[in-house]
Design a protein around this motif. Structure first.
Motif, PDB file in Angstrom:
ATOM      1  N   VAL A 192       0.820  -1.207   0.000  1.00  0.00           N
ATOM      2  CA  VAL A 192       0.000   0.000   0.000  1.00  0.00           C
ATOM      3  C   VAL A 192       0.859   1.264   0.000  1.00  0.00           C
ATOM      4  O   VAL A 192       0.520   2.250  -0.637  1.00  0.00           O
ATOM      5  N   ALA A 193       1.973   1.218   0.723  1.00  0.00           N
ATOM      6  CA  ALA A 193       2.812   2.410   0.852  1.00  0.00           C
ATOM      7  C   ALA A 193       4.259   2.003   1.089  1.00  0.00           C
ATOM      8  O   ALA A 193       4.540   0.870   1.477  1.00  0.00           O
ATOM      9  N   PHE A 194       5.148   2.958   0.860  1.00  0.00           N
ATOM     10  CA  PHE A 194       6.574   2.765   1.104  1.00  0.00           C
ATOM     11  C   PHE A 194       7.060   3.869   2.024  1.00  0.00           C
ATOM     12  O   PHE A 194       6.730   5.041   1.832  1.00  0.00           O
ATOM     13  N   ILE A 195       7.841   3.487   3.023  1.00  0.00           N
ATOM     14  CA  ILE A 195       8.444   4.440   3.955  1.00  0.00           C
ATOM     15  C   ILE A 195       9.958   4.273   3.876  1.00  0.00           C
ATOM     16  O   ILE A 195      10.465   3.153   3.972  1.00  0.00           O
ATOM     17  N   GLN A 196      10.654   5.390   3.716  1.00  0.00           N
ATOM     18  CA  GLN A 196      12.112   5.319   3.660  1.00  0.00           C
ATOM     19  C   GLN A 196      12.698   5.600   5.034  1.00  0.00           C
ATOM     20  O   GLN A 196      12.265   6.518   5.737  1.00  0.00           O
ATOM     21  N   LYS A 197      13.693   4.778   5.422  1.00  0.00           N
ATOM     22  CA  LYS A 197      14.440   5.021   6.654  1.00  0.00           C
ATOM     23  C   LYS A 197      15.537   6.026   6.355  1.00  0.00           C
ATOM     24  O   LYS A 197      16.064   6.028   5.252  1.00  0.00           O
ATOM     25  N   PRO A 198      15.925   6.819   7.322  1.00  0.00           N
ATOM     26  CA  PRO A 198      15.303   6.943   8.639  1.00  0.00           C
ATOM     27  C   PRO A 198      13.974   7.690   8.539  1.00  0.00           C
ATOM     28  O   PRO A 198      13.780   8.479   7.615  1.00  0.00           O
ATOM     29  N   LEU A 199      13.113   7.432   9.471  1.00  0.00           N
ATOM     30  CA  LEU A 199      11.800   8.067   9.483  1.00  0.00           C
ATOM     31  C   LEU A 199      11.979   9.513   9.950  1.00  0.00           C
ATOM     32  O   LEU A 199      12.348   9.761  11.088  1.00  0.00           O
ATOM     33  N   ARG A 200      11.753  10.437   9.053  1.00  0.00           N
ATOM     34  CA  ARG A 200      11.965  11.858   9.375  1.00  0.00           C
ATOM     35  C   ARG A 200      10.731  12.503   9.979  1.00  0.00           C
ATOM     36  O   ARG A 200      10.818  13.526  10.629  1.00  0.00           O
ATOM     37  N   ASN A 201       9.580  11.894   9.734  1.00  0.00           N
ATOM     38  CA  ASN A 201       8.330  12.503  10.171  1.00  0.00           C
ATOM     39  C   ASN A 201       7.342  11.380  10.469  1.00  0.00           C
ATOM     40  O   ASN A 201       6.984  10.626   9.572  1.00  0.00           O
ATOM     41  N   SER A 202       6.895  11.278  11.706  1.00  0.00           N
ATOM     42  CA  SER A 202       5.993  10.183  12.071  1.00  0.00           C
ATOM     43  C   SER A 202       4.662  10.264  11.324  1.00  0.00           C
ATOM     44  O   SER A 202       4.008   9.239  11.108  1.00  0.00           O
ATOM     45  N   ASP A 203       4.277  11.470  10.902  1.00  0.00           N
ATOM     46  CA  ASP A 203       3.020  11.613  10.154  1.00  0.00           C
ATOM     47  C   ASP A 203       3.038  10.800   8.866  1.00  0.00           C
ATOM     48  O   ASP A 203       2.012  10.300   8.419  1.00  0.00           O
ATOM     49  N   GLN A 204       4.204  10.663   8.262  1.00  0.00           N
ATOM     50  CA  GLN A 204       4.335   9.890   7.031  1.00  0.00           C
ATOM     51  C   GLN A 204       3.907   8.432   7.278  1.00  0.00           C
ATOM     52  O   GLN A 204       3.152   7.865   6.492  1.00  0.00           O
ATOM     53  N   LEU A 205       4.352   7.857   8.374  1.00  0.00           N
ATOM     54  CA  LEU A 205       3.985   6.472   8.696  1.00  0.00           C
ATOM     55  C   LEU A 205       2.526   6.387   9.135  1.00  0.00           C
ATOM     56  O   LEU A 205       1.813   5.462   8.746  1.00  0.00           O
ATOM     57  N   VAL A 206       2.067   7.345   9.916  1.00  0.00           N
ATOM     58  CA  VAL A 206       0.657   7.361  10.327  1.00  0.00           C
ATOM     59  C   VAL A 206      -0.238   7.402   9.089  1.00  0.00           C
ATOM     60  O   VAL A 206      -1.213   6.654   8.987  1.00  0.00           O
ATOM     61  N   ASN A 207       0.121   8.241   8.122  1.00  0.00           N
ATOM     62  CA  ASN A 207      -0.663   8.329   6.887  1.00  0.00           C
ATOM     63  C   ASN A 207      -0.632   7.021   6.111  1.00  0.00           C
ATOM     64  O   ASN A 207      -1.653   6.603   5.547  1.00  0.00           O
ATOM     65  N   ALA A 208       0.517   6.357   6.082  1.00  0.00           N
ATOM     66  CA  ALA A 208       0.630   5.063   5.392  1.00  0.00           C
ATOM     67  C   ALA A 208      -0.251   4.015   6.067  1.00  0.00           C
ATOM     68  O   ALA A 208      -0.922   3.229   5.388  1.00  0.00           O
ATOM     69  N   ILE A 209      -0.283   4.022   7.393  1.00  0.00           N
ATOM     70  CA  ILE A 209      -1.146   3.081   8.133  1.00  0.00           C
ATOM     71  C   ILE A 209      -2.612   3.377   7.823  1.00  0.00           C
ATOM     72  O   ILE A 209      -3.408   2.467   7.589  1.00  0.00           O
ATOM     73  N   HIS A 210      -2.964   4.652   7.792  1.00  0.00           N
ATOM     74  CA  HIS A 210      -4.367   5.026   7.465  1.00  0.00           C
ATOM     75  C   HIS A 210      -4.732   4.595   6.050  1.00  0.00           C
ATOM     76  O   HIS A 210      -5.879   4.193   5.813  1.00  0.00           O
ATOM     77  N   LYS A 211      -3.792   4.666   5.111  1.00  0.00           N
ATOM     78  CA  LYS A 211      -4.059   4.185   3.765  1.00  0.00           C
ATOM     79  C   LYS A 211      -4.392   2.690   3.804  1.00  0.00           C
ATOM     80  O   LYS A 211      -5.302   2.214   3.105  1.00  0.00           O
ATOM     81  N   CYS A 212      -3.671   1.932   4.615  1.00  0.00           N
ATOM     82  CA  CYS A 212      -3.951   0.499   4.763  1.00  0.00           C
ATOM     83  C   CYS A 212      -5.341   0.289   5.352  1.00  0.00           C
ATOM     84  O   CYS A 212      -6.103  -0.557   4.873  1.00  0.00           O
ATOM     85  N   LEU A 213      -5.662   1.041   6.379  1.00  0.00           N
ATOM     86  CA  LEU A 213      -6.978   0.900   7.032  1.00  0.00           C
ATOM     87  C   LEU A 213      -8.097   1.248   6.065  1.00  0.00           C
ATOM     88  O   LEU A 213      -9.120   0.559   6.035  1.00  0.00           O
ATOM     89  N   ASN A 214      -7.909   2.310   5.292  1.00  0.00           N
ATOM     90  CA  ASN A 214      -8.928   2.688   4.306  1.00  0.00           C
ATOM     91  C   ASN A 214      -9.119   1.587   3.279  1.00  0.00           C
ATOM     92  O   ASN A 214     -10.248   1.302   2.872  1.00  0.00           O
ATOM     93  N   ALA A 215      -8.033   0.963   2.854  1.00  0.00           N
ATOM     94  CA  ALA A 215      -8.136  -0.156   1.898  1.00  0.00           C
ATOM     95  C   ALA A 215      -8.877  -1.345   2.518  1.00  0.00           C
ATOM     96  O   ALA A 215      -9.653  -2.033   1.854  1.00  0.00           O
ATOM     97  N   LEU A 216      -8.665  -1.571   3.806  1.00  0.00           N
ATOM     98  CA  LEU A 216      -9.348  -2.670   4.496  1.00  0.00           C
ATOM     99  C   LEU A 216     -10.839  -2.412   4.655  1.00  0.00           C
ATOM    100  O   LEU A 216     -11.656  -3.339   4.653  1.00  0.00           O
ATOM    101  N   LYS A 217     -11.218  -1.154   4.800  1.00  0.00           N
ATOM    102  CA  LYS A 217     -12.627  -0.786   5.020  1.00  0.00           C
ATOM    103  C   LYS A 217     -13.448  -0.846   3.747  1.00  0.00           C
ATOM    104  O   LYS A 217     -14.675  -0.806   3.806  1.00  0.00           O
ATOM    105  N   GLN A 218     -12.813  -0.903   2.600  1.00  0.00           N
ATOM    106  CA  GLN A 218     -13.531  -0.902   1.325  1.00  0.00           C
ATOM    107  C   GLN A 218     -14.086  -2.269   0.993  1.00  0.00           C
ATOM    108  O   GLN A 218     -13.619  -3.273   1.379  1.00  0.00           O
TER     109      GLN A 218
END
Length: 124
Positions: free
Chosen positions: A98-124
């Motif tokens: 669903v998403a790609f995150i590059q290390k090091p994690l510079r901004n936690s919002d990037q990962l939170v948004n990626a998790i939400h993308k996964c959740l949205n895909a699961l809810k469909q």
């Protein structure tokens, strides 16, 4: 009124980065952390046993390469790929993520948004 919790499994072999991922996952109210794996052989068993909804998967990890774990697993969670080397995601693998995150994690919002993308895909 409680909303459904989605389960998450972290597959990462860097202990310091695991702690960062755990903190970020804890910020997403709809997600419950099932645990962590630091090698892909244990991860392959856990994915099919625990059937997580969301997978945070390091590409370079001891054992198999991260995406190979998904190829071996019967259960196919919504996956966020994680790597220091973004070019690796596109090489050699035919797995869906669903998403790609590059290390090091510079901004936690990037990962939170990626998790939400996964959740949205699961809810469909």
């Amino acid at each position: 009124m409680s909303s459904k919790k989605f389960s998450c499994l972290i597959i990462e072999d860097d202990p310091a980065f695991v702690e960062i991922l755990k903190v970020v996952v804890s910020k997403v109210a709809e997600v419950e952390l099932l645990g962590t794996c630091d090698n892909t052989l244990d991860a392959a068993k856990r994915i099919d046993l625990d059937k997580p909804d969301v997978l945070l998967l390091d590409i370079n990890i001891s054992g198999l390469e991260g995406p190979e774990v998904l190829e071996l697993s019967d259960h196919k969670p919504k996956t966020v790929m994680i790597s220091s080397h973004p070019e690796e995601v596109m090489e050699n693998y035919e797995v869906e993520y669903v998403a790609f995150i590059q290390k090091p994690l510079r901004n936690s919002d990037q990962l939170v948004n990626a998790i939400h993308k996964c959740l949205n895909a699961l809810k469909q």
